[in-house]
Structures are given as structure tokens and as C-alpha cells.
Design a protein around this motif. Structure first.
Motif, PDB file in Angstrom:
ATOM      1  N   CYS A 172       0.841  -1.206   0.000  1.00  0.00           N
ATOM      2  CA  CYS A 172       0.000   0.000   0.000  1.00  0.00           C
ATOM      3  C   CYS A 172       0.874   1.253   0.000  1.00  0.00           C
ATOM      4  O   CYS A 172       0.547   2.238  -0.647  1.00  0.00           O
ATOM      5  CB  CYS A 172      -0.931   0.011   1.204  1.00  0.00           C
ATOM      6  N   ARG A 173       1.997   1.196   0.694  1.00  0.00           N
ATOM      7  CA  ARG A 173       2.862   2.383   0.765  1.00  0.00           C
ATOM      8  C   ARG A 173       3.572   2.639  -0.566  1.00  0.00           C
ATOM      9  O   ARG A 173       4.155   3.697  -0.772  1.00  0.00           O
ATOM     10  CB  ARG A 173       3.912   2.240   1.884  1.00  0.00           C
ATOM     11  N   ASN A 174       3.520   1.659  -1.447  1.00  0.00           N
ATOM     12  CA  ASN A 174       4.192   1.821  -2.738  1.00  0.00           C
ATOM     13  C   ASN A 174       3.231   1.759  -3.921  1.00  0.00           C
ATOM     14  O   ASN A 174       3.619   1.376  -5.020  1.00  0.00           O
ATOM     15  CB  ASN A 174       5.296   0.770  -2.882  1.00  0.00           C
ATOM     16  N   GLY A 175       1.994   2.122  -3.661  1.00  0.00           N
ATOM     17  CA  GLY A 175       1.038   2.229  -4.766  1.00  0.00           C
ATOM     18  C   GLY A 175       0.473   0.912  -5.271  1.00  0.00           C
ATOM     19  O   GLY A 175      -0.041   0.848  -6.380  1.00  0.00           O
ATOM     20  N   HIS A 176       0.586  -0.163  -4.480  1.00  0.00           N
ATOM     21  CA  HIS A 176       0.037  -1.451  -4.918  1.00  0.00           C
ATOM     22  C   HIS A 176      -1.043  -1.930  -3.952  1.00  0.00           C
ATOM     23  O   HIS A 176      -0.941  -3.024  -3.372  1.00  0.00           O
ATOM     24  CB  HIS A 176       1.150  -2.505  -5.003  1.00  0.00           C
ATOM     25  N   ALA A 177      -2.078  -1.109  -3.767  1.00  0.00           N
ATOM     26  CA  ALA A 177      -3.135  -1.459  -2.811  1.00  0.00           C
ATOM     27  C   ALA A 177      -3.813  -2.774  -3.165  1.00  0.00           C
ATOM     28  O   ALA A 177      -4.372  -3.446  -2.302  1.00  0.00           O
ATOM     29  CB  ALA A 177      -4.170  -0.345  -2.725  1.00  0.00           C
TER      30      ALA A 177
END
Ligand code: BGC
Ligand code: ZN
Length: 388
Positions: free
Chosen positions: A103-108
Motif C-alpha cells: 500500500c505504501r508503494n502504490g500497490h493497494a
């Protein structure tokens, strides 16, 4: 504005059509979208029957709907969108856990904490309303040529995520896939079948629907071989999937499990070909149990380098590929996508929908279909752009 709300927290659950506040843009990165149509899937069925889903924290009810198609009516200055744009919207929003690296790297869509929200499903209101607002980064442009089937972009994004994953995984060997088996002929199965056909694979669709049903006809319309399952298809049943695969003497490089009937996932493991991938896509909130031949299954997975993956939700990239692929499917099989939409409802009818009667895919026309063209051309009603 009107919205469909499902009360998920009280003793008197139920689906209501409510009058709620129309959202107002507050930030320059937001767009306001007028909803044209919302697709309904098995997840919506589970939510509308109160087996799945949760309202936003502190609220009792949830606005449903996650398969959206709409027209931008107001676009903040930093959005890159304009009034009149046809759009769909991503479903999942990241969790807030600091150590959820995805989530912190744009892969929710790969959230590990499970504390993500999903619009219309889990902890966030959905799109089955006259308008919604959203940050532009979650909104995806749909070409106007896809006006009549663009609400399929969300289920198509699920197929694209799988295909994307499979391609990455299969770098482990020299993979020249030739055959795909699709289990289930609901919207996801049919989109999966059409996609695999467009990708050049021989496709077999195995499902409980009769051969002359809409599903059977659609599977054949995109060039797949259709086989009606007898019984539930699990091992020990009258004509199991294994027996069918033995009979046709094919080995499958890719299997997509789209029935949501979990015992089939295990049956599928045994029929998967060497070096193949089985992708499980069914969301199964029940508590079904079964006996399996653990040794035999394990042995074949090990000796044949089989790979089994679960896949859920989709990224922005998958939505964009999905939008593109719908165009490819339409070009290759004209009319197929609109034939997938077998039932059309209005907002007032949602509470009475009998899901067991839906042939393939139901959509809710929030705006009557006759008005879509006019709105998509940018009628005077939506000719303004908004800057905040
Ligand atoms: C939706 C996904 C979602 C999943 C689980 C599906 O119906 O298409 O976006 O992640 O349900 O809630
Ligand atoms: Zn997360």
C-alpha cells in the motif's frame, strides 16, 4: 441525489433508495462524476443479501456499486480531466498501516494488512448513486466508442491483473501457452474466455449452464469450446472435471477458476497441465468443507511444476489494459460485450432484483441508456468545467 444504500449493521437490514447529499468538490485533484451505469456482480449479490461488505466506520449503511461508468461533470484544475469525459473508477484504496509495503508503494491491490477499503464493498461508499466524487488518480478514462459496454472495465481489470501476474510468473520457464480452461461462464468467465481468445489461445469453457443458454452461446460466440458440467463437477460427482479433461485429452497451460465454487479449485489443480498456472478468482465467503486426495494432488503439483495463485482486485494499469482490451474484444467479436449485459434495471428496481434470475450480467442504468449518447457528447447540462 439518489443512492442505493444497504443497511449492514442494524436488526432491520434492507436495501433502500435514499436521498442523500450530492458530493461537492473540495480539492483541485478531484472530479465529480455523473453515473451512467453500474454493473452488478457476485460480490454485489453477497452484499445485497448481507453476507459480505461493511459500511464506512461509524455508519450503518453502505452505498453499493463498484463497476462504474460515468461522465465527468466537474473537474478540478489539477485532474487532467474535462467535463464530458467518459470514465470508470478503481475500487480499492490503500490501508494506512505504515508497514504495509505494497500500500505504501502504490500497490493497494496487494495490500497485506487487510485494512484496505473498497468503494461499494468494504468501508467506503460505492458508485450506485447519481454522482460520486473521487481523486483523479483513481479515475480512468474510457473511450467514447466503449460507451455501451464501458462498465465492464472493472471486471475486465480483474482478468488483466491475472494475465499480467501469469506472464510475470511464467518467466520461470519457457512458456508457450496454447490452451486455457475457464471454469464458469458468468461475466468474469466470459470476459476471461474472450480475452484468452484475443490472446490467441484455444479456449475451453466448462460451466453448469446449458449449452443453449446465453452463457453457452456467448462462450461459443468468442470461439471457445463450451461444455456443460453435469452435477457440481467435483471429484466423485457424476461427470467430474477430471473426467471431462481426460475425455477431450487436452492439457491446460492456464486455468481461470471463475465459478466461486471452492471445491472446483481443487479439482482444477489436478487437471492443470505441467508448468501451467491455475488462477483462483472466486470470492467465497461461505464455510464449505471437502475431502481431498492430498498426496496425489501434492505429488502432481510438485512433479509437474504447477503453480496456483489467488488474485483479487486490480491496479490502475490493469484498468487501463482492461479498457484497451474491451476495445480489442469488440473489434474481434462485434456485439459480444453488449450481449454479455443481459438484464437492465433502474435505481428504483434494485431492491427487488432476484439474482437467481440474472442470465449473465445485470447493470443498473442510473441514467436511461437513451440519454447516454447525448451526455457523452457533452450536452449543455455538463458543458462547464470546475476549478478549485
Ligand atoms: C471486486 C474486487 C474486489 C473483490 C473483493 C470483487 O467483486 O471486483 O475489486 O477486490 O470483489 O472484495
Ligand atoms: Zn495495505
Amino acid at each position: 441525489m439518489k443512492a442505493i444504500r444497504v443497511n449492514l449493521k442494524s436488526d432491520s437490514p434492507g436495501i433502500t433508495l435514499e436521498e442523500i447529499q450530492r458530493p461537492v468538490l473540495e480539492h483541485a485533484d478531484e472530479v465529480l462524476v455523473r453515473v451512467l451505469a453500474i454493473g452488478l456482480d457476485g460480490t454485489d449479490r453477497e452484499i445485497l443479501q448481507e453476507h459480505y461488505g461493511s459500511p464506512p466506520i461509524g455508519e450503518q449503511s453502505l452505498t453499493t456499486g463498484h463497476e462504474s461508468l460515468g461522465i465527468v461533470v466537474e473537474a478540478g484544475a489539477e485532474t487532467g480531466f474535462q467535463a464530458g469525459d467518459l470514465v470508470t473508477c478503481l475500487v480499492r484504496r490503500p490501508c494506512h498501516e505504515q508497514d504495509c509495503v505494497n500500500c505504501r508503494n502504490g500497490h493497494a491491490d496487494f495490500c497485506e494488512s487487510g485494512n484496505y477499503t473498497e468503494r461499494g464493498i468494504k468501508g467506503a461508499h460505492g458508485f450506485l448513486a447519481e454522482y460520486y466524487k473521487e481523486q483523479a488518480r483513481y479515475v480512468v478514462l474510457v473511450p467514447k466508442t466503449s460507451l455501451h459496454y464501458g462498465m465492464l472495465a472493472e471486471p475486465q481489470s480483474i482478468v488483466e491483473k491475472v494475465w499480467n501476474q501469469v506472464q510475470k510468473i511464467q518467466q520461470r520457464l519457457i512458456w508457450e501457452p496454447k490452451t486455457a480452461l475457464i471454469l464458469g461462464s458468468g461475466p468474469l468467465g466470459l470476459l476471461g474466455a474472450a480475452t484468452c481468445r484475443v490472446l490467441g489461445l484455444d479456449v475451453y469453457v466448462w460451466s453448469m449452464a446449458a449449452e443453449d443458454s446465453k452463457q453457452g452461446q456467448l462462450a461459443k460466440a468468442c470461439g471457445a469450446v463450451y461444455q456443460q458440467a453435469e452435477g457440481d463437477g467435483s471429484s466423485g460427482s457424476k461427470a467430474s472435471l477430471s473426467e471431462y479433461v481426460k475425455k477431450i485429452d487436452r492439457s491446460f497451460d492456464l486455468i481461470l477458476e471463475c465459478t466461486g465454487y471452492s471445491p472446483l479449485a481443487f479439482e482444477a489443480m489436478s487437471v492443470l497441465g505441467a508448468g501451467g498456472v491455475l488462477a483462483l478468482l472466486g470470492v467465497t465467503p461461505g464455510a464449505r468443507k471437502m475431502e481431498i486426495s492430498a498426496d496425489t494432488l501434492n505429488l502432481s503439483i510438485v512433479l509437474e511444476n504447477k503453480c496456483i495463485i489467488g488474485s483479487v482486485n486490480a491496479s490502475r494499469r490493469d484498468f487501463e489494459t482492461g479498457v484497451y482490451r474491451l476495445g480489442e474484444i469488440e473489434a474481434r467479436f462485434p456485439g459480444f460485450l453488449q450481449r454479455v449485459i443481459t438484464e437492465r434495471f433502474q435505481l428504483e428496481e434494485v431492491h427487488g432484483i432476484d439474482f437467481s434470475k440474472i442470465e449473465v450480467k445485470a447493470i443498473v442504468e442510473v441514467v436511461p441508456r437513451q440519454e447516454w449518447e447525448r451526455l457523452a457528447q457533452g450536452s449543455s447540462e455538463i458543458q462547464y468545467s470546475f476549478s478549485v
